[in-house]
Write an enzyme that holds these catalytic residues in place. Structure first.
Site, PDB file in Angstrom:
ATOM      1  N   LYS A 235      -9.171  83.865   9.056  1.00  0.00           N
ATOM      2  CA  LYS A 235      -8.994  84.266  10.454  1.00  0.00           C
ATOM      3  C   LYS A 235      -9.700  83.302  11.403  1.00  0.00           C
ATOM      4  CE  LYS A 235      -7.818  86.821  13.902  1.00  0.00           C
ATOM      5  NZ  LYS A 235      -6.451  86.546  14.378  1.00  0.00           N
TER       6      LYS A 235
ATOM      7  N   ARG B  71     -12.020  87.045   7.050  1.00  0.00           N
ATOM      8  CA  ARG B  71     -12.676  85.746   7.246  1.00  0.00           C
ATOM      9  C   ARG B  71     -12.650  84.893   5.983  1.00  0.00           C
ATOM     10  NH1 ARG B  71     -16.375  85.629  11.792  1.00  0.00           N
ATOM     11  NH2 ARG B  71     -17.157  83.709  10.910  1.00  0.00           N
TER      12      ARG B  71
ATOM     13  N   ASN C 240     -22.174  80.652   5.583  1.00  0.00           N
ATOM     14  CA  ASN C 240     -20.854  80.385   6.155  1.00  0.00           C
ATOM     15  C   ASN C 240     -20.942  79.038   6.860  1.00  0.00           C
ATOM     16  OD1 ASN C 240     -18.312  80.584   7.333  1.00  0.00           O
ATOM     17  ND2 ASN C 240     -19.084  81.760   9.085  1.00  0.00           N
ATOM     18  N   GLY C 241     -20.055  78.108   6.528  1.00  0.00           N
ATOM     19  CA  GLY C 241     -20.107  76.784   7.157  1.00  0.00           C
ATOM     20  C   GLY C 241     -20.075  75.693   6.096  1.00  0.00           C
TER      21      GLY C 241
ATOM     22  N   GLU D 210       5.254  78.837  18.492  1.00  0.00           N
ATOM     23  CA  GLU D 210       4.513  79.997  17.990  1.00  0.00           C
ATOM     24  C   GLU D 210       5.363  80.794  16.984  1.00  0.00           C
ATOM     25  OE1 GLU D 210       1.704  81.016  17.704  1.00  0.00           O
ATOM     26  OE2 GLU D 210       1.665  83.193  17.619  1.00  0.00           O
TER      27      GLU D 210
ATOM     28  N   TRP E  24     -14.446  82.043   1.425  1.00  0.00           N
ATOM     29  CA  TRP E  24     -13.226  81.240   1.538  1.00  0.00           C
ATOM     30  C   TRP E  24     -13.664  79.840   1.148  1.00  0.00           C
ATOM     31  CZ3 TRP E  24     -11.486  77.037   4.450  1.00  0.00           C
ATOM     32  CH2 TRP E  24     -10.091  76.877   4.507  1.00  0.00           C
TER      33      TRP E  24
ATOM     34  N   GLU F 173       3.148  80.746   8.442  1.00  0.00           N
ATOM     35  CA  GLU F 173       1.820  81.101   7.928  1.00  0.00           C
ATOM     36  C   GLU F 173       1.807  82.392   7.130  1.00  0.00           C
ATOM     37  OE1 GLU F 173      -1.464  81.786  10.679  1.00  0.00           O
ATOM     38  OE2 GLU F 173      -0.104  82.610  12.160  1.00  0.00           O
TER      39      GLU F 173
ATOM     40  N   CYS G 285     -16.543  82.418   5.956  1.00  0.00           N
ATOM     41  CA  CYS G 285     -16.908  83.453   5.003  1.00  0.00           C
ATOM     42  C   CYS G 285     -17.483  84.629   5.779  1.00  0.00           C
ATOM     43  CB  CYS G 285     -17.955  82.919   4.047  1.00  0.00           C
ATOM     44  SG  CYS G 285     -17.448  81.392   3.276  1.00  0.00           S
TER      45      CYS G 285
ATOM     46  N   LYS H  70       4.194  81.520  13.179  1.00  0.00           N
ATOM     47  CA  LYS H  70       4.076  82.863  12.613  1.00  0.00           C
ATOM     48  C   LYS H  70       4.833  82.946  11.287  1.00  0.00           C
ATOM     49  CE  LYS H  70       1.441  84.216  14.204  1.00  0.00           C
ATOM     50  NZ  LYS H  70       0.703  83.616  15.286  1.00  0.00           N
TER      51      LYS H  70
ATOM     52  N   HIS I 110      17.509  64.190  19.124  1.00  0.00           N
ATOM     53  CA  HIS I 110      16.737  62.965  18.868  1.00  0.00           C
ATOM     54  C   HIS I 110      16.330  62.861  17.396  1.00  0.00           C
ATOM     55  CE1 HIS I 110      16.616  61.892  23.083  1.00  0.00           C
ATOM     56  NE2 HIS I 110      16.344  63.155  23.347  1.00  0.00           N
TER      57      HIS I 110
HETATM   58  O1  M6R Z   1      -9.825  82.031  17.282  1.00  0.00           O
HETATM   59  P1  M6R Z   1      -8.937  80.950  17.839  1.00  0.00           P
HETATM   60  O2  M6R Z   1      -7.997  81.459  18.845  1.00  0.00           O
HETATM   61  O3  M6R Z   1      -9.720  79.792  18.364  1.00  0.00           O
HETATM   62  O4  M6R Z   1      -8.110  80.448  16.598  1.00  0.00           O
HETATM   63  C1  M6R Z   1      -7.251  79.345  16.680  1.00  0.00           C
HETATM   64  C2  M6R Z   1      -6.360  79.246  15.465  1.00  0.00           C
HETATM   65  O5  M6R Z   1      -7.121  79.085  14.312  1.00  0.00           O
HETATM   66  C3  M6R Z   1      -5.468  80.480  15.299  1.00  0.00           C
HETATM   67  O6  M6R Z   1      -4.724  80.750  16.437  1.00  0.00           O
HETATM   68  C4  M6R Z   1      -4.516  80.272  14.087  1.00  0.00           C
HETATM   69  O7  M6R Z   1      -3.587  79.281  14.387  1.00  0.00           O
HETATM   70  C5  M6R Z   1      -3.809  81.583  13.722  1.00  0.00           C
HETATM   71  N1  M6R Z   1      -3.801  81.732  12.297  1.00  0.00           N
HETATM   72  C6  M6R Z   1      -2.410  81.634  14.159  1.00  0.00           C
HETATM   73  O8  M6R Z   1      -1.801  82.830  13.846  1.00  0.00           O
END
Ligand code: M6R
Length: 608
Positions: A603, A27, A100-101, A481, A74, A488, A2, A485, A504
C-alpha cells in the site's frame, strides 16, 4: 512497506499484536513474526506467509508478557523466508529488532561486524541493526540504539526490545513513519496509526532523527544528541469501524462504495457557494504568497500522479496559472531551473511515499513554497510541506487506490477555484464549478448502483490478455488510472493512452484480441473520440465505451456501453473513474485474485 507493532502493558500480547498486524497487512504481507521478552529471555515465532499463519503458530505457545514486537514484511533484501522474517536478532538472541525501510550501507556495516566476530543468520539489511545494538549496549538500550542509528544510511522506522530492558520499547525514525502512544492501556509503537487506533486516538508522530523510549507509563523522545524533544499529540479523526471492512468482501469494494461520503467530506465546510469561492484553512498562512505565484508544479506517484495530471488541466483552465504535473520519482533526479514565483504541490494518499517525500525535500532545499494534498493526518508529507489540504477520505487500506483518487480530484477542484478566485475567475464561474462539485456524490452513488451491469461486462472481458484504455483531455489521466487499476489487481496487461496518440504507434496492436475501454463522454472532445473509436473498430478491436447518459449516437459504433450522468467536463474524471475501478475489481475477483493484496505490491511505497 512493512507493518510494525510494539506493545508494553497488561493486555494479552498475542491477541493485541495479531489484531494490529491484520490492520497493517496491506503494508506488507509475505512473511510475519513476533518476539517477546519473558522469563529473562526473548521468545519468538516467525513464519513465511500471511498473518493468519502467524496467528495459528502462536496458538501453540503460551506467551503472555510484554514488551513484545510484531511485524509483517514486504521483502526488500532476501526472500520472504522464516529466517529473513522480522524480528531480527543479535548473536546472543537478547536484542530483537523490527524494521521498515532500507539500510543502504548495510553491506559495509555487515562486513565490519563479521570481522569483529558477529554471526549473521539472515540475508536482511535489518539484522545489522540488532548486531550494532549488541555491540554498543552498555547499560542503556536507548543509548545503544542512538549510537546504532547514527551509523545507518537510508530509511528506517524501527522498534527494539531487549532482555536487558524488559520494561521498554525503543523506537527510531528516519524517512519511514513511526507513531507512539501511551495511555491507560499501555505503551504502543506502530508504523501506522491504523494499527493502534483501537487503543488510542491520540498519537505522537516521530520526526526524522528522533528516538523514543516507550514504557507502560510514559514516553520520552530525544534527538541524536540526546536532547529531550517536546512532542504534541495528534488527534486521529477516524475510528476503528472506518478501518474495517464493514461487511464488504474486500477493502477495495468498501472504499469504492464509500466514495460519495469521502468526496462529500473533502468539500464539507469548504465551499462558499454565495461567493463562488472556497475556504481552505490549511492554506491561510500562505494565502498572500499564493496570490503571486506564476507557476505550479504538481508532483506525485502512481494514482496520485494521475490526479495531479487532472489537477494540471483544472488549475490551468480555472485559475490560468501554468502548471507542470509529473512523477515525483523522476523529478527528484532532474536538474531544472526554479522560478522565483513557483510553488510545488505534492499529492499523496499515505503522505509517506518515499519518492514524493524526497522530491519535496529537494524543492524545500531550493527555498520553494511547498503545498500538500494528503489523506493521512500527521504523515511526513503533511508535516514537511509549508501548508496543505487534507482529503478527509478516511483510511484507505486496499492497495489499489480508489476513494483517495476521487477525493484528490475533488480537493484539486477546490484548489483550482481558490486560486482562480484570487485571479480572474468570476463569482458565477466559481459558483458553477462548485455547484457541479456538490452534485458529484449523488452522481457517484448512481454509478455505484450499476455494479451488476459492470460485473457482467467483467465476466465477458475477463479472459482477454491485453486491454487498452483511452481518453482525451480531462479523461486522458482517467484512462491512465483505468489501466493502472486493471493491471495492478487483475494482472492483465493494460495500457492507458491519449486517444490522439493511438495512430502514432499503438493502434498497430489492435485486433479482435485486444479490447479497448474508450472514455467517450459528450464533451469538447466527443467528436474526436468517436473518430478514434471508429479507427479501433476498423481493426476489429472490441470496444466498451463509457458514455454520457442519453447519448444514443455511440450505441451503433461500439460493442458495449456504460453510462455516467452528465457533468461539467472538468469534473468528469471523478465520475468516469468509478466504473473503471469497479470493472478492474470485478475482473480481478472473477479471475480469483484478492484485489486488496496484489502480489508483490504494498500500500505504501516507502522504499525508492
Ligand atoms: O500514498 P500515495 O498516494 O503517495 O501513493 C502513490 C502510489 O504508490 C499509489 O497511488 C499506487 O500507485 C497505488 N497502488 C495505485 O492504486
Amino acid at each position: 512497506m512493512c507493518g510494525i507493532i510494539g506493545y508494553v502493558g497488561q493486555k494479552n500480547n498475542t491477541e493485541l499484536g495479531i489484531k494490529a498486524l491484520k490492520r497493517l497487512e496491506y503494508r506488507g504481507y509475505d512473511s510475519a513474526g513476533m518476539a517477546i521478552v519473558e522469563n529473562e529471555k526473548i521468545s519468538s515465532v516467525k513464519i513465511s506467509g500471511k498473518v493468519n499463519q502467524l496467528k495459528e503458530s502462536l496458538k501453540k505457545t503460551d506467551f503472555s508478557g510484554t514488551p513484545c514486537l510484531f511485524h509483517s514484511r514486504w521483502a526488500t533484501h532476501g526472500k520472504p523466508t522464516e529466517e529473513n522474517a522480522h524480528p531480527q536478532f543479535d548473536c546472543s538472541g537478547r536484542v530483537a529488532v523490527v524494521h521498515n525501510g532500507i539500510i543502504e550501507n548495510y553491506r559495509k556495516l555487515k562486513e565490519k561486524l563479521i570481522d569483529e566476530g558477529h554471526e549473521f543468520t539472515s540475508e536482511t539489511d535489518t539484522e545489522v541493526i540488532a548486531h550494532l545494538i549488541e555491540k554498543f549496549y552498555e547499560e542503556d538500550l536507548t543509548e545503544a540504539v542512538r549510537k546504532t542509528v547514527s551509523l545507518l544510511q537510508g530509511a528506517y522506522g524501527l522498534a527494539v526490545i531487549s532482555v536487558e530492558a524488559p520494561e521498554k520499547i525503543v523506537a527510531a525514525r528516519m524517512s519511514s513513519p513511526v507513531v507512539i502512544s501511551v495511555n491507560e492501556s499501555g505503551g504502543f509503537v506502530a508504523s501506522d496509526p491504523a494499527a493502534i487506533v483501537e487503543h488510542s486516538q491520540k498519537m505522537v508522530f516521530l520526526e526524522d532523527g528522533e528516538i523514543a523510549t516507550v514504557t507502560e507509563d510514559g514516553f520520552e523522545v530525544t534527538d541524536m544528541e540526546n536532547i529531550s524533544q517536546s512532542k504534541k499529540e495528534v488527534e486521529i479523526d477516524w475510528d476503528l469501524e472506518e478501518a474495517q471492512k464493514s461487511g464488504h468482501p474486500h477493502f477495495m469494494m468498501k472504499e469504492m462504495t464509500e466514495q460519495p461520503k469521502s468526496i462529500k467530506n473533502s468539500f464539507r465546510g469548504r465551499i462558499l457557494m454565495k461567493e463562488g469561492d472556497v475556504k481552505l484553512g490549511g492554506l491561510d498562512e500562505v494565502v498572500e504568497k499564493l496570490k503571486s505565484i506564476e507557476k505550479l508544479t504538481i508532483l506525485a506517484c502512481g494514482t496520485s500522479s494521475y490526479a495531479g495530471l487532472v489537477g494540471k488541466y483544472l488549475i490551468e483552465e480555472i485559475s490560468e496559472i501554468p502548471v507542470e504535473a509529473g512523477l515525483a520519482s523522476e523529478f527528484r533526479y532532474r536538474k531544472r531551473p526554479y522560478g522565483e514565483k513557483e510553488a510545488f504541490l505534492f499529492v499523496s494518499q499515505s503522505g509517506e511515499t518515499a519518492d514524493t517525500l524526497e522530491a519535496l525535500k529537494k524543492t524545500k532545499k531550493k527555498g520553494a513554497l511547498t503545498l500538500g494534498i494528503v489523506n493521512v493526518v500527521g504523515s511526513s508529507i503533511a508535516r514537511e510541506t509549508d501548508a496543505g489540504i487534507y482529503n478527509h477520505a478516511g483510511p484507505e487500506i486496499g492497495v489499489a487506490s480508489s476513494k483517495a483518487f476521487a477525493s484528490q480530484l475533488s480537493v484539486l477542484t477546490l484548489l483550482a477555484v481558490y486560486l482562480g478566485r484570487q485571479r480572474n475567475l468570476s463569482v458565477n464561474e466559481g459558483r458553477e464549478i462548485l455547484k457541479n462539485l456538490s452534485g458529484v456524490p449523488d452522481s457517484v452513488e448512481k454509478i455505484l448502483q450499476k455494479k451488476e451491469e459492470i460485473k457482467k461486462l467483467a465476466e465477458k472481458y475477463k479472459d482477454f490478455e491485453h486491454f487498452l484504455f483511452m481518453g482525451r483531455r480531462y479523461n486522458y489521466p482517467t484512462a491512465l488510472e483505468g489501466a493502472l487499476k486493471l493491471k495492478e489487481i487483475s494482472y492483465i496487461h493494460a495500457e492507458g493512452y491519449s486517444a490522439a496518440e493511438m495512430k502514432h504507434g499503438p493502434i498497430a496492436l489492435i485486433d479482435e484480441n485486444f479490447p479497448t475501454f474508450a472514455i467517450c463522454l459528450k464533451d469538447s472532445v466527443y467528436d474526436k473520440m468517436i473518430s478514434n473509436v471508429e479507427e479501433i473498430k476498423a481493426r476489429e478491436g472490441p470496444i466498451i465505451a463509457l458514455k454520457t447518459e442519453g447519448d444514443e449516437e455511440i450505441e451503433g459504433v461500439v460493442d458495449d456501453t456504460l453510462s455516467i450522468p452528465k457533468i461539467h467536463e472538468s469534473l468528469s474524471p471523478i465520475l468516469a473513474v468509478v466504473p473503471l475501478q469497479l470493472f478492474a475489481y470485478y475482473v480481478a475477483v472473477k479471475k480469483g485474485h484478492d484485489p486488496d493484496k496484489p502480489e508483490g505490491l504494498a500500500k505504501c511505497v516507502t522504499v525508492t
